[in-house]
Design a protein around this motif. Sequence first.
Motif, mmCIF file in Angstrom:
data_model
loop_
_atom_site.group_PDB
_atom_site.id
_atom_site.type_symbol
_atom_site.label_atom_id
_atom_site.label_comp_id
_atom_site.label_asym_id
_atom_site.label_seq_id
_atom_site.Cartn_x
_atom_site.Cartn_y
_atom_site.Cartn_z
ATOM 1 N N CYS A 57 0.839 -1.215 0.000
ATOM 2 C CA CYS A 57 0.000 0.000 0.000
ATOM 3 C C CYS A 57 0.867 1.256 0.000
ATOM 4 O O CYS A 57 0.530 2.266 -0.633
ATOM 5 N N GLY A 58 1.986 1.168 0.687
ATOM 6 C CA GLY A 58 2.904 2.318 0.688
ATOM 7 C C GLY A 58 3.395 2.604 -0.719
ATOM 8 O O GLY A 58 3.413 3.755 -1.178
ATOM 9 N N PRO A 71 1.562 9.933 -10.252
ATOM 10 C CA PRO A 71 0.255 9.608 -9.661
ATOM 11 C C PRO A 71 0.373 8.349 -8.811
ATOM 12 O O PRO A 71 1.296 7.564 -8.990
ATOM 13 N N SER A 72 -0.550 8.195 -7.873
ATOM 14 C CA SER A 72 -0.621 6.907 -7.192
ATOM 15 C C SER A 72 -1.325 5.935 -8.122
ATOM 16 O O SER A 72 -1.909 6.335 -9.130
ATOM 17 N N VAL A 73 -1.263 4.635 -7.736
ATOM 18 C CA VAL A 73 -1.915 3.661 -8.603
ATOM 19 C C VAL A 73 -3.424 3.745 -8.412
ATOM 20 O O VAL A 73 -3.913 4.408 -7.492
ATOM 21 N N ALA A 74 -4.157 3.031 -9.254
ATOM 22 C CA ALA A 74 -5.619 3.091 -9.166
ATOM 23 C C ALA A 74 -6.122 2.339 -7.947
ATOM 24 O O ALA A 74 -7.022 2.806 -7.247
ATOM 25 N N ALA A 75 -5.558 1.162 -7.687
ATOM 26 C CA ALA A 75 -6.053 0.350 -6.592
ATOM 27 C C ALA A 75 -4.985 -0.638 -6.169
ATOM 28 O O ALA A 75 -4.027 -0.880 -6.907
ATOM 29 N N VAL A 76 -5.152 -1.186 -4.973
ATOM 30 C CA VAL A 76 -4.402 -2.383 -4.638
ATOM 31 C C VAL A 76 -5.389 -3.540 -4.678
ATOM 32 O O VAL A 76 -6.564 -3.380 -4.322
ATOM 33 N N CYS A 77 -4.882 -4.667 -5.093
ATOM 34 C CA CYS A 77 -5.757 -5.811 -5.261
ATOM 35 C C CYS A 77 -5.243 -6.941 -4.371
ATOM 36 O O CYS A 77 -4.092 -7.364 -4.514
ATOM 37 N N VAL A 78 -6.100 -7.389 -3.448
ATOM 38 C CA VAL A 78 -5.675 -8.365 -2.435
ATOM 39 C C VAL A 78 -6.759 -9.422 -2.226
ATOM 40 O O VAL A 78 -7.892 -9.285 -2.706
ATOM 41 N N TYR A 79 -6.393 -10.449 -1.445
ATOM 42 C CA TYR A 79 -7.400 -11.415 -1.013
ATOM 43 C C TYR A 79 -8.318 -10.737 0.022
ATOM 44 O O TYR A 79 -7.891 -9.794 0.718
ATOM 45 N N PRO A 80 -9.555 -11.226 0.176
ATOM 46 C CA PRO A 80 -10.512 -10.584 1.089
ATOM 47 C C PRO A 80 -9.972 -10.423 2.515
ATOM 48 O O PRO A 80 -10.271 -9.433 3.193
ATOM 49 N N ALA A 88 -7.093 0.399 5.765
ATOM 50 C CA ALA A 88 -6.504 1.261 6.792
ATOM 51 C C ALA A 88 -5.253 1.947 6.265
ATOM 52 O O ALA A 88 -5.042 3.155 6.462
ATOM 53 N N ALA A 89 -4.451 1.188 5.540
ATOM 54 C CA ALA A 89 -3.197 1.757 5.043
ATOM 55 C C ALA A 89 -3.441 2.838 3.995
ATOM 56 O O ALA A 89 -2.630 3.740 3.827
ATOM 57 N N LEU A 90 -4.564 2.733 3.329
ATOM 58 C CA LEU A 90 -4.837 3.671 2.233
ATOM 59 C C LEU A 90 -5.874 4.722 2.615
ATOM 60 O O LEU A 90 -6.353 5.456 1.754
ATOM 61 N N ALA A 91 -6.207 4.763 3.883
ATOM 62 C CA ALA A 91 -7.246 5.684 4.332
ATOM 63 C C ALA A 91 -6.948 7.098 3.845
ATOM 64 O O ALA A 91 -5.792 7.495 3.755
ATOM 65 N N GLU A 92 -7.989 7.820 3.511
ATOM 66 C CA GLU A 92 -7.875 9.221 3.079
ATOM 67 C C GLU A 92 -7.198 9.358 1.724
ATOM 68 O O GLU A 92 -6.939 10.475 1.287
ATOM 69 N N THR A 291 12.542 0.437 -5.013
ATOM 70 C CA THR A 291 12.083 -0.331 -3.849
ATOM 71 C C THR A 291 11.234 -1.508 -4.274
ATOM 72 O O THR A 291 10.395 -1.395 -5.169
ATOM 73 N N LYS A 292 11.487 -2.626 -3.639
ATOM 74 C CA LYS A 292 10.763 -3.848 -3.996
ATOM 75 C C LYS A 292 9.694 -4.170 -2.972
ATOM 76 O O LYS A 292 9.708 -5.216 -2.337
ATOM 77 N N ASP A 293 8.785 -3.261 -2.783
ATOM 78 C CA ASP A 293 7.695 -3.516 -1.830
ATOM 79 C C ASP A 293 6.631 -4.382 -2.462
ATOM 80 O O ASP A 293 6.243 -4.124 -3.580
#
Lengths: 293, 288, 508
Positions: A57-58, A71-80, A88-92, A291-293
Amino acid sequence: MPPTTVDAVGLEERAGVLSTRSIKKQAKIQGLRLAIACMDLTTLEGKDTTERVRQLCGKALRPDPDDPSLPSVAAVCVYPSFVRTAKAALAESPVKVAAVATYFPSGQTDLAVKLEDATAACQAGADEIDMVIDRGAFLAGRQREVADEIARVREATRPATLKVILETAELGTYDSIRRASWIAMESGADFIKTSTGKVQPAATLPVALVMLEAIRDFEYDGGRPVGLKVAGGVRTAKQALQYLVLVKETLGDEYLSPARFRIGASSLLNDVLMQLSKERSGAYQSEDYFTKD
Amino acid sequence: MAQRLSVRKTLKLFIGGSFVRSESGRTFACELAGQTVHAARATRKDARDAVRAARAAWAGWRERSAYNRGQIVYRLAEIMETRRDQFEQALGIAGASATAAQREVSASIDRIVWYAGWCDKIEQVLSTKNPVASPHFNVSSPEPTGVVAVVPPPAPALLALVSTCVPIVCSGNTVVVAASHEDPLATITFAEAVATADIPAGVINLLTGYAAEIAPTLAAHMDVNALDVWSSDGEFIEKLAELATDNLKRVRRHAAPREIFWSGAKAQGLDWIEPFVEIKTVWHPAGV
Amino acid sequence: MKRPKTRAKGKNVPAVTRVTLAPSDAASWQYAPAPETYDYFKIAPRYGLFIGGKWVAPKDGRRFPTLNPATEEVLTHVAEAGPADVDRAIKAARNAYERYWRRCSPQTRAKYLFRIARAITERSRELAVLESLNGGKPIRESRDVDIPLAAAHFFYYAGWADKLEWAFPNRHPEPLGVAGQIIPWNFPLLMAAWKIAPALACGNTVVLKPAETTPLTALWLAEIIEQADLPPGVVNVITGGGDTGAALVRHPDLDKVAFTGSTEVGKQIAIQCARLRRPVTLELGGKAANIIFEDAPMDQAVEGIINGIFFNQGHVCCAGSRLLVQESAIELVVDKLYRRIQSLRVGPPLDKNTDVGAINSKAQLAKIDELARSGEQAGRPRYQTECALPSRGYWFRPTFFTEVALSDRIAQEEIFGPVLSVMTFRTPDEAVEKANNTRYGLSAGIWTDKGSKNFKIAAQLRAGVVWGNTFNKFDPSSAFGGYKESGFGREGGIFGLLPYVKDRWRSA
């Protein structure tokens, strides 16, 4: 819309021609920024952890710490299970949280379980749901069942953005991909998406092209504009630009936005960043500087 | 007892499967066995009618299966064999010795049998499947050129007529022949065999008269696709070849060879068929 | 001109607000210019004739400029071969035929041709640039189609040179002698390859005359042939215009004429050759029907239409210039076509993203324009790519006319430019009837997903090349050539050897 078939050779030829577009200089920079803005930064592994998702998310928020103009990316895609963490990490932030659901990646369970899966993801705060279609039912000729299932998930997940994964590699032909695209769009998909990333070959240019053509016809036929998400196998900046070319020359510039086009990827982002650096400095880049996050 | 008075035959043109007099009513006189006979003398309009008949017959003829065309051509040989006396007589009347007439009729029939067997092999021998460097299925194969005008040499009247016309029709073309005026009887006897051999009307049209009168009309005709001309008159050939350029006819031209040529091995071959076919190439993608 | 929408259109795309995107990124994404560079070779200020293995000046010293049609700039001056030069060239070819080429072992001939094929590939980018500079065609086409196919053609016929007995079973192929070959300006190097490769493979020597407006790649090919150490005179290249070609055709010591170009000139050549009893092959004009059935794979069909008529600015003898659309699909096809031509990129030929380049010459532009006007005068709705055109050079927007009647000039005459005439039909029989209703018979296209229909229609069309669910495909192994007034003789494949061997009746 008269049902039309797809000629594989002609389709691949057209995709091949478009893949030779030469994207240089300012067009390349602009395209790469666009690719970032349209990216669904993805982690879908059995070994995913909250810490891993938080790091991702960072990166999603600030792809390159050295270049705040990106720009930031459009979304993060994760398991439910990681939706809350990501949320929480992307709040605001404008970055959306997408969750794969409906018994991803196989979709081989009862509809009730799939609905439960998707609803839970929404309740956890997912902005977007990436569902899989029932390829077994589709290939067995039970297409109405596929349509009904998508419609049920659609209803259960409002107002989330619904992306419908066709898992094109399992459908066998471009004709099937086109038919599945149509079913998904008629059943309420906001995006149609190529692949889970778990079956190879995942996204390919001809597959994306046939889906874009279906989108074009669906809209022409009086339907809604629907977006395309290519996922799986898009690893290089060059590939990302090829997909942008495909979208631009098939649907037009208005589809070149995260509202209508996404690239689901994990390693792609760093290659895009390296290419942007190279365009800035003129020097070829090393992975050690990204960075390899 | 008084000798029976014989019934004489009117020598007509053969157009569209019918024996007709020239539209002009004109005839030409020729001496056959000391007797003056008057054969129909075809005109430009007869040539026009013959081309029309040949064009009308063409679609049906080329769309028959090659096997069926082969059977029909073979049937022509059968008919000629049973009528060989009549052919020999016709050639004899025109001056051939009995042996020469026998030989010519035999050679003609054998040639027809030979071509009957070609009908369903032309496409196999003249087709290629082409290994193109793209995912396409690609085949080149022959099709008949269309309506072909034939100007055979004057002699040998029957064998040259058979040798030129039969290979042309066996690939699916139809023909209009401007036969030599020298021996109309051979031409007409051949027409009678054609008429009774299940060859569809209009596939072979035979015009008697003066080639010099009719051939230019055929060479210039915009609905004739090819021209096969045999003559010892170089200027005549040149004139026809030039007329044929107006719609870019395919032209095979030859100085008339010595008569002995026609009974030889070189007077039949695939190369008698090939000038009157068009190679068509068909492409199609191969993909799922 | 806007294509009026005949179907309900979807809602407008909502504005993007959810993701931070710099305004510059959100704006329409335009490709930056991507010109092919060519600083690694130079075009000399003047060129001579390639005769007898040497570069010689024209006897009377005449030269003419050759242009870049995209800019109207003079690229160089080339020699205009006069009758004396034609005579020299034929003498050189005759000498080479008698002294070297007919005596040369077939495998040696093959190896020379392989050399040429390889050398074309080695210098392919340079040749592609030249082809686009001199002819106006997009570099994407010269790079991906013209030059690779030219090399492939030499490679293909190289292999035949020592296998001719296998091509003509039961016969003994022999060369004709000296061939005079005249080629057009639409595919300069490729047409040179189509002419030279089979001629040499069969043991003939040649005098090649490239088109007046596009001599450069033929001169480069002459250099390649020179550097391949071919015996002097086996290939001679003489530049010039129609007079040079006419002098070549009527020269008394020529054994064969091969011409690709207009039907008008082709007929004149046919008359000459009829008088001279000279074997001739002609590859002439066309007015190909491209038939779209309602059950076609529609998006590929639209690409096929585009490729059929706008490939090489429509300067293609086999271009699908008459579009026959089943009436039930006409609205859909025309709408798709209109949308599609808006994404065509018309511009500098050397830009790697250009789809449609410059018209080859001012004269050709005038001809295209005149015919397009006739379409307007006939009252046919006209649609075209709405784009800016460069201020200099010869340009014509990709254009199509709808509601065209068979009797319209734009449906009858070969335009040889990016202009498509759209007509309709109701039944397959009507499609075939309309498709065949022309003096030409070079090519045709069929678009249907029904295999049996495709086979049936393909057999009924009177055309030398029929593309089913594809268009404008070429391959050295595949025969190409016309029916009716599109000419006679075939190029490519085994059949492409036939025009360069003696009449088999005489040699049997």
